[in-house]
Design an enzyme around this catalytic site. Structure first.
Site, PDB file in Angstrom:
ATOM      1  N   GLN A   1       1.776  -6.266  -3.518  1.00 47.02           N
ATOM      2  CA  GLN A   1       2.342  -6.458  -2.179  1.00 47.02           C
ATOM      3  C   GLN A   1       3.698  -5.747  -2.083  1.00 47.02           C
ATOM      4  O   GLN A   1       3.843  -4.710  -2.693  1.00 47.02           O
ATOM      5  CB  GLN A   1       2.447  -7.947  -1.824  1.00 47.02           C
ATOM      6  CG  GLN A   1       1.103  -8.625  -1.595  1.00 47.02           C
ATOM      7  CD  GLN A   1       0.399  -9.012  -2.882  1.00 47.02           C
ATOM      8  OE1 GLN A   1       0.970  -9.710  -3.703  1.00 47.02           O
ATOM      9  NE2 GLN A   1      -0.822  -8.578  -3.061  1.00 47.02           N
TER      10      GLN A   1
ATOM     11  N   LYS B   1       1.681   1.957  -5.240  1.00 46.13           N
ATOM     12  CA  LYS B   1       2.155   1.358  -6.511  1.00 46.13           C
ATOM     13  C   LYS B   1       1.203   1.673  -7.658  1.00 46.13           C
ATOM     14  O   LYS B   1       1.632   1.896  -8.784  1.00 46.13           O
ATOM     15  CB  LYS B   1       2.295  -0.171  -6.355  1.00 46.13           C
ATOM     16  CG  LYS B   1       3.372  -0.554  -5.326  1.00 46.13           C
ATOM     17  CD  LYS B   1       3.408  -2.048  -5.091  1.00 46.13           C
ATOM     18  CE  LYS B   1       2.197  -2.564  -4.392  1.00 46.13           C
ATOM     19  NZ  LYS B   1       2.066  -2.181  -2.972  1.00 46.13           N
TER      20      LYS B   1
ATOM     21  N   THR C   1     -10.160  -4.705   1.791  1.00 45.07           N
ATOM     22  CA  THR C   1     -10.775  -5.386   2.924  1.00 45.07           C
ATOM     23  C   THR C   1     -11.279  -4.392   3.969  1.00 45.07           C
ATOM     24  O   THR C   1     -11.995  -4.792   4.887  1.00 45.07           O
ATOM     25  CB  THR C   1      -9.758  -6.323   3.605  1.00 45.07           C
ATOM     26  OG1 THR C   1      -8.639  -5.546   4.022  1.00 45.07           O
ATOM     27  CG2 THR C   1      -9.263  -7.405   2.649  1.00 45.07           C
TER      28      THR C   1
ATOM     29  N   ARG D   1       1.880 -28.940  -7.708  1.00 41.65           N
ATOM     30  CA  ARG D   1       1.559 -29.350  -9.077  1.00 41.65           C
ATOM     31  C   ARG D   1       0.183 -29.972  -9.249  1.00 41.65           C
ATOM     32  O   ARG D   1      -0.023 -30.847 -10.069  1.00 41.65           O
ATOM     33  CB  ARG D   1       2.669 -30.278  -9.618  1.00 41.65           C
ATOM     34  CG  ARG D   1       3.971 -29.499  -9.801  1.00 41.65           C
ATOM     35  CD  ARG D   1       5.180 -30.337  -9.664  1.00 41.65           C
ATOM     36  NE  ARG D   1       5.269 -30.892  -8.319  1.00 41.65           N
ATOM     37  CZ  ARG D   1       6.236 -31.701  -7.907  1.00 41.65           C
ATOM     38  NH1 ARG D   1       7.180 -32.061  -8.746  1.00 41.65           N
ATOM     39  NH2 ARG D   1       6.249 -32.147  -6.678  1.00 41.65           N
TER      40      ARG D   1
ATOM     41  N   GLY E   1      -4.747  -4.134  -3.761  1.00 40.28           N
ATOM     42  CA  GLY E   1      -5.707  -3.059  -4.013  1.00 40.28           C
ATOM     43  C   GLY E   1      -4.885  -1.849  -4.409  1.00 40.28           C
ATOM     44  O   GLY E   1      -4.178  -1.289  -3.571  1.00 40.28           O
ATOM     45  N   HIS E   2      -4.900  -1.500  -5.688  1.00 40.41           N
ATOM     46  CA  HIS E   2      -4.064  -0.408  -6.187  1.00 40.41           C
ATOM     47  C   HIS E   2      -4.972   0.752  -6.594  1.00 40.41           C
ATOM     48  O   HIS E   2      -5.804   0.619  -7.482  1.00 40.41           O
ATOM     49  CB  HIS E   2      -3.233  -0.884  -7.379  1.00 40.41           C
ATOM     50  CG  HIS E   2      -2.201  -1.903  -6.993  1.00 40.41           C
ATOM     51  ND1 HIS E   2      -1.281  -2.417  -7.875  1.00 40.41           N
ATOM     52  CD2 HIS E   2      -1.940  -2.504  -5.805  1.00 40.41           C
ATOM     53  CE1 HIS E   2      -0.503  -3.291  -7.245  1.00 40.41           C
ATOM     54  NE2 HIS E   2      -0.892  -3.363  -5.997  1.00 40.41           N
TER      55      HIS E   2
ATOM     56  N   ASP F   1       0.808  -1.223   0.000  1.00 41.87           N
ATOM     57  CA  ASP F   1       0.000   0.000   0.000  1.00 41.87           C
ATOM     58  C   ASP F   1       0.840   1.272   0.000  1.00 41.87           C
ATOM     59  O   ASP F   1       0.456   2.289   0.572  1.00 41.87           O
ATOM     60  CB  ASP F   1      -0.973  -0.002   1.211  1.00 41.87           C
ATOM     61  CG  ASP F   1      -1.844  -1.247   1.218  1.00 41.87           C
ATOM     62  OD1 ASP F   1      -2.222  -1.704   0.133  1.00 41.87           O
ATOM     63  OD2 ASP F   1      -2.114  -1.765   2.313  1.00 41.87           O
TER      64      ASP F   1
HETATM   65  P1  GDP Z   1      -0.784   0.287  -3.521  1.00 40.95           P
HETATM   66  O1  GDP Z   1      -1.408  -0.967  -3.030  1.00 40.95           O
HETATM   67  O2  GDP Z   1       0.685   0.321  -3.318  1.00 40.95           O
HETATM   68  O3  GDP Z   1      -1.171   0.627  -4.936  1.00 40.95           O
HETATM   69  O4  GDP Z   1      -1.386   1.451  -2.593  1.00 40.95           O
HETATM   70  P2  GDP Z   1      -2.929   1.656  -2.168  1.00 40.95           P
HETATM   71  O5  GDP Z   1      -3.676   2.203  -3.326  1.00 40.95           O
HETATM   72  O6  GDP Z   1      -3.457   0.421  -1.519  1.00 40.95           O
HETATM   73  O7  GDP Z   1      -2.778   2.698  -0.986  1.00 40.95           O
HETATM   74  C1  GDP Z   1      -2.204   3.934  -1.185  1.00 40.95           C
HETATM   75  C2  GDP Z   1      -3.238   5.024  -0.811  1.00 40.95           C
HETATM   76  O8  GDP Z   1      -2.582   6.260  -0.706  1.00 40.95           O
HETATM   77  C3  GDP Z   1      -4.312   5.206  -1.855  1.00 40.95           C
HETATM   78  O9  GDP Z   1      -5.494   5.571  -1.221  1.00 40.95           O
HETATM   79  C4  GDP Z   1      -3.773   6.356  -2.702  1.00 40.95           C
HETATM   80  O10 GDP Z   1      -4.797   7.098  -3.345  1.00 40.95           O
HETATM   81  C5  GDP Z   1      -3.092   7.179  -1.655  1.00 40.95           C
HETATM   82  N1  GDP Z   1      -1.920   7.940  -2.107  1.00 40.95           N
HETATM   83  C6  GDP Z   1      -0.960   7.599  -3.021  1.00 40.95           C
HETATM   84  N2  GDP Z   1       0.018   8.527  -3.053  1.00 40.95           N
HETATM   85  C7  GDP Z   1      -0.324   9.475  -2.152  1.00 40.95           C
HETATM   86  C8  GDP Z   1       0.292  10.680  -1.707  1.00 40.95           C
HETATM   87  O11 GDP Z   1       1.378  11.059  -2.131  1.00 40.95           O
HETATM   88  N3  GDP Z   1      -0.374  11.380  -0.718  1.00 40.95           N
HETATM   89  C9  GDP Z   1      -1.581  10.975  -0.209  1.00 40.95           C
HETATM   90  N4  GDP Z   1      -2.157  11.722   0.745  1.00 40.95           N
HETATM   91  N5  GDP Z   1      -2.180   9.855  -0.611  1.00 40.95           N
HETATM   92  C10 GDP Z   1      -1.556   9.112  -1.560  1.00 40.95           C
HETATM   93  P1  IMO Z   2      -1.007  -4.208  -2.259  1.00 43.71           P
HETATM   94  O1  IMO Z   2      -0.589  -4.731  -3.611  1.00 43.71           O
HETATM   95  C1  IMO Z   2      -0.951  -4.791   2.061  1.00 43.71           C
HETATM   96  C2  IMO Z   2      -0.987  -8.961   3.468  1.00 43.71           C
HETATM   97  C3  IMO Z   2      -2.209  -9.448   4.216  1.00 43.71           C
HETATM   98  C4  IMO Z   2      -1.567 -10.460   5.150  1.00 43.71           C
HETATM   99  C5  IMO Z   2      -0.481 -11.084   4.271  1.00 43.71           C
HETATM  100  C6  IMO Z   2      -0.885 -12.395   3.633  1.00 43.71           C
HETATM  101  O2  IMO Z   2      -2.288  -3.447  -2.288  1.00 43.71           O
HETATM  102  O3  IMO Z   2       0.119  -3.472  -1.603  1.00 43.71           O
HETATM  103  P2  IMO Z   2      -2.512 -13.009   1.614  1.00 43.71           P
HETATM  104  O4  IMO Z   2      -3.994 -12.793   1.446  1.00 43.71           O
HETATM  105  O5  IMO Z   2      -1.675 -12.394   0.557  1.00 43.71           O
HETATM  106  O6  IMO Z   2      -2.175 -14.458   1.832  1.00 43.71           O
HETATM  107  O7  IMO Z   2      -2.152 -12.265   3.014  1.00 43.71           O
HETATM  108  O8  IMO Z   2      -0.207 -10.130   3.255  1.00 43.71           O
HETATM  109  N1  IMO Z   2      -1.278  -8.365   2.130  1.00 43.71           N
HETATM  110  C7  IMO Z   2      -1.215  -7.063   1.863  1.00 43.71           C
HETATM  111  N2  IMO Z   2      -0.972  -6.000   2.667  1.00 43.71           N
HETATM  112  N3  IMO Z   2      -1.118  -4.603   0.727  1.00 43.71           N
HETATM  113  C8  IMO Z   2      -1.328  -5.654  -0.094  1.00 43.71           C
HETATM  114  O9  IMO Z   2      -1.357  -5.534  -1.427  1.00 43.71           O
HETATM  115  C9  IMO Z   2      -1.426  -6.948   0.468  1.00 43.71           C
HETATM  116  N4  IMO Z   2      -1.636  -8.181  -0.037  1.00 43.71           N
HETATM  117  C10 IMO Z   2      -1.529  -9.040   0.991  1.00 43.71           C
HETATM  118  O10 IMO Z   2      -2.825  -8.391   4.923  1.00 43.71           O
HETATM  119  O11 IMO Z   2      -0.925  -9.795   6.218  1.00 43.71           O
HETATM  120 MG    MG Z   3      -2.952  -1.604  -1.762  1.00 40.88          MG
END
Ligand code: GDP
Ligand code: IMO
Ligand code: MG
Length: 426
Positions: free
Chosen positions: A224, A16, A301, A142, A40-41, A13
Site C-alpha cells: 500500500q 514497489k 482486482t 485481541r 499486488g506487486h 501501485d
Molecule cells: P506496486 O503495487 O507498487 O508494486 O505496483 P503495481 O505492480 O501494482 O503497479 C505498477 C505497474 O506499473 C505494474 O504493472 C508495473 O509493471 C508497472 N511499472 C512499474 N514501473 C514502471 C515504469 O517505469 N513504466 C511503466 N510503463 N510501467 C511501470
Molecule cells: P499495493 O501494495 C492500491 C486500497 C483499496 C481501498 C483501501 C482499503 O499493490 O500498492 P483494504 O482491502 O486494504 O481494506 O482496502 O485501500 N488498497 C490499495 N490500493 N494498491 C494497493 O496495494 C492497495 N491495497 C489496498 O483499494 O481503497
Molecule cells: Mg499494486
C-alpha cells in the site's frame, strides 16, 4: 549492516514490486512488513510477468531469503496458491519464512469485509474485500488467531471457538447471513494448511537480527502507501495497517537505528483505487490517456485506477512522515504522449494557500490544486538507459519534482521491465 525501507508515497501501485526486485540484487533478506493479499506487486522479467500478493518481491533471486513479517495478515490458502503458481513458473520458494506472530485471515474476515462494504452502500470504502480490515480489527481487539497457532491444534481450536461465536452472531443478527462452521474451518486450516505452512513458520525477528549482525543487507518492502496509512492517510479511505516507514519497524521487529535509507516510490502522476478524496484527479481525456498508456487496472482486482496529475503537496508530506532519503520515480514513459504536463505545487481553499497537507480532512475534500504547467517531451523514453537519453523537457520535469518535494530523485522508471530504469540524481 543497515536496513533499507521501500515505501509508497501516494495511494499505492507506484511500482514497489519492481523497485524491490531491482534493489534485491544487493540485499540478502527482503521482509514484507504489513498488509496482506490486498497488495499486488508486479515484476516483469524478460517479458514474463510475476504479480505477487504476499510473497516478498525478492523471491525471484536465489540468494534472497524472503520473509513475511509479523505485521502482515496472512490468508494461508492464498499464500500456498501463490507459492504453487510461482513454483510452476520455476521460482524456488523453499527459502520463504513466515513470522509466527503474523495474524491469520480467516473465512469470517472475508465474509465480514464483503457484507460491511455492502452495508455501507454509497459510503463504502472500496476495499479489496480480502478480509484485511476485519483481521487487523481482531488483532487490535485481541481475538485474532496467529500463524503460530497453526502449530498447536488445541490452542487454534480454542481461539477459533471463541472468535466464531461472536462472528456468527454478527453475521446472522446484523447482516442476515448464514453462520460459518468452526469444524469446517478447523479442518481446512489444521489438516490442509498447517502441514504445508509448518516448515515456513519461524522466529523472523531473530532471523533478521542475525542477518543484520552478520553484515547482511535487509530490505523492508512496504505494501500500500503513505496515504492509505491507517494513521496518516485519508481516513477512513485507508487500509488497516501502517505502510509508513515507522510501520517497517513494528512490522518486522527492526528498530529505527538499523535503518539508514528510506526510498519513497512515486509515480510520475498519481493513481488511486477505491473511494476517497483525490485533489488532482483527472476525469477528462488526459486521465483516460494515463489509464490506457499506464495500464491502470488493479493487479489483483482488475478495478480501474483513478488517474491524476503528480501532487507535490502529498509527496512533500510523505517525505516528512517517512524520513525519505530519496525518491524513485516510476512510469515517466507514460507521460510521453502529452503536449504539456502539470504538477500540483500547492492547494487553495477558503482563500488560503496550502504548501503542506491541510490537517483537517474536510479542507482536503474541497481544495483546488495550484498547478505549474511544463512542456511535454513527445519522445518515446522506453529505451532510455542513461540520463543523457532523456530529452531536456523530461529531465526538467524530474528536476522540478525533486525540487518541489525536497529530496533527490535517484531512479527514474521508463517501462515495466526489470532493466527499464535510469539512474538519475536531481
Ligand atoms: P506496486 O503495487 O507498487 O508494486 O505496483 P503495481 O505492480 O501494482 O503497479 C505498477 C505497474 O506499473 C505494474 O504493472 C508495473 O509493471 C508497472 N511499472 C512499474 N514501473 C514502471 C515504469 O517505469 N513504466 C511503466 N510503463 N510501467 C511501470
Ligand atoms: P499495493 O501494495 C492500491 C486500497 C483499496 C481501498 C483501501 C482499503 O499493490 O500498492 P483494504 O482491502 O486494504 O481494506 O482496502 O485501500 N488498497 C490499495 N490500493 N494498491 C494497493 O496495494 C492497495 N491495497 C489496498 O483499494 O481503497
Ligand atoms: Mg499494486
Amino acid at each position: 549492516m543497515p536496513a533499507t525501507v521501500v515505501v509508497g508515497t501516494q495511494w499505492g501501485d507506484e511500482g514497489k514490486g519492481k523497485l524491490t526486485d531491482l534493489l534485491a540484487k544487493e540485499m540478502s533478506v527482503v521482509v514484507r512488513y504489513q498488509g496482506g493479499h490486498n497488495a499486488g506487486h508486479t515484476i516483469v522479467v524478460d517479458g514474463e510477468t510475476f504479480a505477487l500478493q504476499l510473497v516478498p518481491s525478492g523471491v525471484l533471486y536465489p540468494h534472497i531469503t524472503p520473509v513475511i513479517g509479523n505485521g502482515v495478515v496472512v490468508d494461508p490458502g492464498v499464500l500456498l496458491a501463490e507459492i504453487d503458481t510461482l513454483e510452476a513458473k520455476g521460482v524456488d520458494c523453499s527459502r520463504l519464512k513466515v513470522s509466527g506472530n503474523a495474524h491469520l485471515i480467516m473465512p469470517y474476515h472475508q465474509e465480514l469485509d464483503r457484507v460491511t462494504e455492502r452495508h455501507l452502500g454509497k459510503n463504502k470504502l472500496g476495499t479489496t474485500k480480502r478480509g484485511i480490515g476485519p483481521s487487523y480489527a481482531d488483532k487490535a481487539t485481541r481475538v485474532g488467531i496467529r500463524v503460530q497457532d497453526l502449530l498447536d491444534p488445541k490452542i487454534f481450536r480454542e481461539k477459533l471457538d471463541v472468535a466464531i461465536k461472536e462472528k456468527n452472531l454478527v453475521l446472522a443478527k446484523v447482516y442476515n447471513r448464514l453462520p460459518l462452521s468452526a469444524d469446517e474451518i478447523a479442518a481446512r486450516y489444521l489438516d490442509e494448511y498447517a502441514p504445508r505452512m509448518a516448515p515456513m513458520i519461524d522466529d523472523t525477528v531473530g532471523f533478521v537480527h542475525e542477518a543484520l549482525a552478520a553484515g547482511q543487507h535487509v530490505l523492508l518492502e512496504g505494501a500500500q502507501a503513505t496515504f492509505l496509512d491507517l494513521d496518516h492517510g485519508t481516513y477512513p479511505y485507508v487500509t488497516s495497517s501502517n505502510p509508513v516507514a515507522g510501520g517497517a519497524c513494528t512490522g518486522s521487529g527492526v528498530g529505527p537505528l538499523h535503518i539508514n535509507r528510506v526510498i519513497g516510490i512515486a509515480k510520475a502522476y498519481v493513481t488511486r483505487v477505491g473511494s476517497g478524496p483525490f485533489p488532482t484527479e483527472l476525469t477528462d481525456d488526459v486521465g483516460e490517456l494515463l489509464v490506457e498508456r499506464g495500464h491502470e487496472f488493479g493487479t489483483n482486482t482488475g478495478r480501474r485506477r483513478r488517474p491524476g496529475w503528480f501532487d507535490a503537496v502529498m509527496v512533500r508530506h510523505a517525505v516528512r512522515l517517512n524520513s525519505l532519503s530519496e525518491i524513485a520515480l516510476t512510469k515517466l514513459d507514460v507521460l510521453d504522449a502529452l503536449e504539456s504536463v502539470k504538477v500540483c505545487v500547492a492547494y487553495e481553499a477558503d482563500g488560503r494557500r496550502f504548501e503542506h497537507l491541510p490537517y483537517h480532512q474536510s479542507t482536503l475534500h474541497k481544495v483546488t490544486p495550484v498547478y505549474s504547467e511544463m512542456p511535454g517531451w513527445r519522445t518515446d523514453l522506453s529505451g532510455a538507459t542513461h540520463v543523457a537519453d532523456l530529452p531536456d523537457a523530461a529531465r526538467r520535469y524530474v528536476e522540478f519534482l525533486a525540487d518541489q518535494v525536497g529530496v533527490p530523485v535517484k531512479l527514474v522508471g521508463v517501462g515495466p521491465g526489470r532493466e527499464q530504469f535510469v539512474h538519475f540524481v536531481a
